[in-house]
Scaffold this motif. Sequence first.
Motif, mmCIF file in Angstrom:
data_model
loop_
_atom_site.group_PDB
_atom_site.id
_atom_site.type_symbol
_atom_site.label_atom_id
_atom_site.label_comp_id
_atom_site.label_asym_id
_atom_site.label_seq_id
_atom_site.Cartn_x
_atom_site.Cartn_y
_atom_site.Cartn_z
ATOM 1 N N GLN A 28 16.159 -2.225 -0.692
ATOM 2 C CA GLN A 28 15.622 -2.416 0.659
ATOM 3 C C GLN A 28 14.208 -1.851 0.811
ATOM 4 O O GLN A 28 13.579 -2.024 1.851
ATOM 5 N N VAL A 29 13.725 -1.194 -0.222
ATOM 6 C CA VAL A 29 12.352 -0.667 -0.233
ATOM 7 C C VAL A 29 11.416 -1.592 -1.003
ATOM 8 O O VAL A 29 10.255 -1.794 -0.636
ATOM 9 N N THR A 30 11.940 -2.176 -2.069
ATOM 10 C CA THR A 30 11.126 -2.979 -2.995
ATOM 11 C C THR A 30 10.337 -4.108 -2.332
ATOM 12 O O THR A 30 9.205 -4.383 -2.752
ATOM 13 N N PRO A 31 10.854 -4.795 -1.304
ATOM 14 C CA PRO A 31 10.036 -5.845 -0.673
ATOM 15 C C PRO A 31 8.671 -5.346 -0.198
ATOM 16 O O PRO A 31 7.658 -6.028 -0.366
ATOM 17 N N ALA A 32 8.634 -4.145 0.385
ATOM 18 C CA ALA A 32 7.357 -3.595 0.838
ATOM 19 C C ALA A 32 6.471 -3.226 -0.341
ATOM 20 O O ALA A 32 5.260 -3.465 -0.336
ATOM 21 N N ALA A 33 7.082 -2.635 -1.377
ATOM 22 C CA ALA A 33 6.308 -2.240 -2.557
ATOM 23 C C ALA A 33 5.641 -3.444 -3.196
ATOM 24 O O ALA A 33 4.448 -3.409 -3.540
ATOM 25 N N LEU A 34 6.391 -4.516 -3.367
ATOM 26 C CA LEU A 34 5.839 -5.702 -4.034
ATOM 27 C C LEU A 34 4.808 -6.415 -3.167
ATOM 28 O O LEU A 34 3.824 -6.945 -3.680
ATOM 29 N N PHE A 35 5.016 -6.419 -1.864
ATOM 30 C CA PHE A 35 3.995 -6.997 -0.987
ATOM 31 C C PHE A 35 2.675 -6.249 -1.148
ATOM 32 O O PHE A 35 1.605 -6.867 -1.197
ATOM 33 N N LEU A 36 2.744 -4.926 -1.270
ATOM 34 C CA LEU A 36 1.531 -4.111 -1.352
ATOM 35 C C LEU A 36 0.805 -4.231 -2.685
ATOM 36 O O LEU A 36 -0.317 -3.733 -2.822
ATOM 37 N N VAL A 37 1.418 -4.878 -3.696
ATOM 38 C CA VAL A 37 0.720 -5.132 -4.966
ATOM 39 C C VAL A 37 0.573 -6.626 -5.230
ATOM 40 O O VAL A 37 0.238 -7.036 -6.336
ATOM 41 N N SER A 38 0.800 -7.440 -4.222
ATOM 42 C CA SER A 38 0.680 -8.889 -4.388
ATOM 43 C C SER A 38 -0.780 -9.321 -4.274
ATOM 44 O O SER A 38 -1.646 -8.546 -3.868
ATOM 45 N N GLU A 39 -1.043 -10.561 -4.618
ATOM 46 C CA GLU A 39 -2.429 -11.061 -4.615
ATOM 47 C C GLU A 39 -3.068 -10.951 -3.238
ATOM 48 O O GLU A 39 -4.244 -10.615 -3.105
ATOM 49 N N ASP A 40 -2.326 -11.240 -2.193
ATOM 50 C CA ASP A 40 -2.864 -11.198 -0.828
ATOM 51 C C ASP A 40 -2.551 -9.885 -0.115
ATOM 52 O O ASP A 40 -2.517 -9.834 1.118
ATOM 53 N N ALA A 41 -2.333 -8.840 -0.877
ATOM 54 C CA ALA A 41 -2.023 -7.529 -0.293
ATOM 55 C C ALA A 41 -3.183 -7.017 0.547
ATOM 56 O O ALA A 41 -4.343 -7.358 0.314
ATOM 57 N N PRO A 42 -2.875 -6.169 1.535
ATOM 58 C CA PRO A 42 -3.943 -5.470 2.243
ATOM 59 C C PRO A 42 -4.500 -4.382 1.334
ATOM 60 O O PRO A 42 -4.176 -4.330 0.140
ATOM 61 N N THR A 43 -5.316 -3.520 1.871
ATOM 62 C CA THR A 43 -5.752 -2.334 1.137
ATOM 63 C C THR A 43 -5.842 -1.180 2.116
ATOM 64 O O THR A 43 -5.956 -1.391 3.325
ATOM 65 N N LYS A 44 -5.712 0.060 1.586
ATOM 66 C CA LYS A 44 -5.716 1.262 2.421
ATOM 67 C C LYS A 44 -4.599 1.229 3.460
ATOM 68 O O LYS A 44 -4.770 1.611 4.605
ATOM 69 N N THR A 45 -3.429 0.769 3.044
ATOM 70 C CA THR A 45 -2.294 0.659 3.952
ATOM 71 C C THR A 45 -1.134 1.518 3.448
ATOM 72 O O THR A 45 -0.822 1.500 2.262
ATOM 73 N N THR A 46 -0.509 2.250 4.346
ATOM 74 C CA THR A 46 0.696 3.002 4.025
ATOM 75 C C THR A 46 1.864 2.402 4.788
ATOM 76 O O THR A 46 1.836 2.344 6.023
ATOM 77 N N LEU A 47 2.856 1.945 4.060
ATOM 78 C CA LEU A 47 4.074 1.433 4.679
ATOM 79 C C LEU A 47 5.233 2.379 4.398
ATOM 80 O O LEU A 47 5.423 2.822 3.268
ATOM 81 N N SER A 48 5.988 2.688 5.413
ATOM 82 C CA SER A 48 7.231 3.427 5.257
ATOM 83 C C SER A 48 8.361 2.405 5.175
ATOM 84 O O SER A 48 8.334 1.383 5.866
ATOM 85 N N ALA A 49 9.359 2.677 4.315
ATOM 86 C CA ALA A 49 10.426 1.703 4.117
ATOM 87 C C ALA A 49 11.729 2.409 3.800
ATOM 88 O O ALA A 49 11.766 3.348 2.999
ATOM 89 N N GLY A 50 12.815 1.940 4.422
ATOM 90 C CA GLY A 50 14.130 2.503 4.119
ATOM 91 C C GLY A 50 15.225 1.782 4.884
ATOM 92 O O GLY A 50 15.079 1.501 6.078
ATOM 93 N N GLY A 51 16.296 1.421 4.184
ATOM 94 C CA GLY A 51 17.437 0.803 4.833
ATOM 95 C C GLY A 51 17.148 -0.543 5.464
ATOM 96 O O GLY A 51 17.869 -0.979 6.368
#
Length: 303
Positions: free
Chosen positions: A218-241
């Motif tokens: 349930q965390v990995t979707p955010a992690a992979l979005f943040l390293v994808s080609e169209d990812a933002p930069t300088k962004t912190t996402l919290s993720a859980g459950g």
Amino acid sequence: MTIRFDGRVAIVTGSGNGLGRVHALELARRGAKVVINDFGGGRDGTGGSSEAALKVVEEIRAAGGTAIANGANVCDFEQVQAMVAQAKAEFGRVDVLVNNAGILRDKTFSKMEMADFRAVLDVHLMGSVHCTKAVWEVMREQNYGRILMTTSASGLFGNFGQSNYGAAKMALVGLMHMLTIEGAKNNIRVNTIAPMAATRMTEDVLPAAMLDAIKPEQVTPAALFLVSEDAPTKTTLSAGGGAFSAARIEDTAPVYLPPAECTVEGVAARFAQLTDWSTARAYENSTVQVGALIEAAMKGMKA
């Protein structure tokens, strides 16, 4: 649109277990060639074995993906450089780095040995620095790179008995801020995730009922979005459950104190106004924040 990583090469540290393993499996499922890095130590960083990393490689290959194992200790820069050289030799490039490796040595600050404080900083902070430094020129030459730091609510907001861990985790946010600026011209985007998941790092920290509800998947979707080609930069996402939020550093609007009030007592008298969070805003960089202070001071002196 489905987000894919075909043709991309990813290094995921600490990916023999927990969050790193799930990140790596999903990157591979979506087409990436993955370097499974894991020193194989215990939760406190002691010991070492290649068994966990090799097992994840086998899982990926069994599913039709491509992966290799690497046992570099992220605290050792020479080992990390060799890992990146291996990735380049095997796959030709490095596009994604997920800095996930970590250890815990929790104690109250009064009881903590300096060796335990330093060990946690070495893995979380310096380990991320070593890995990022080792891929930085590769990514600059490619004009492409996606880097993810792993922070924590303990660093962002504080937690009892984790001064070493919290200090390291907050430092990674600062590192992200710097690298987003330096990497921008070469299309290197750097982000941070603050995960909450049931792993060996949290198995005796969180209640059993909560652990059942917060899976690494349930965390990995955010992690992979943040390293994808169209990812933002300088962004912190919290993720859980399955819940997600964004965190950022903010500053309240500057308040000018004229000479007669620019005293310790003046700051105390205006403290409520200084901490009026309804005026808060984030800044693109430190120059803009300093500029806001100077602008307020200049306007105040002219008034």
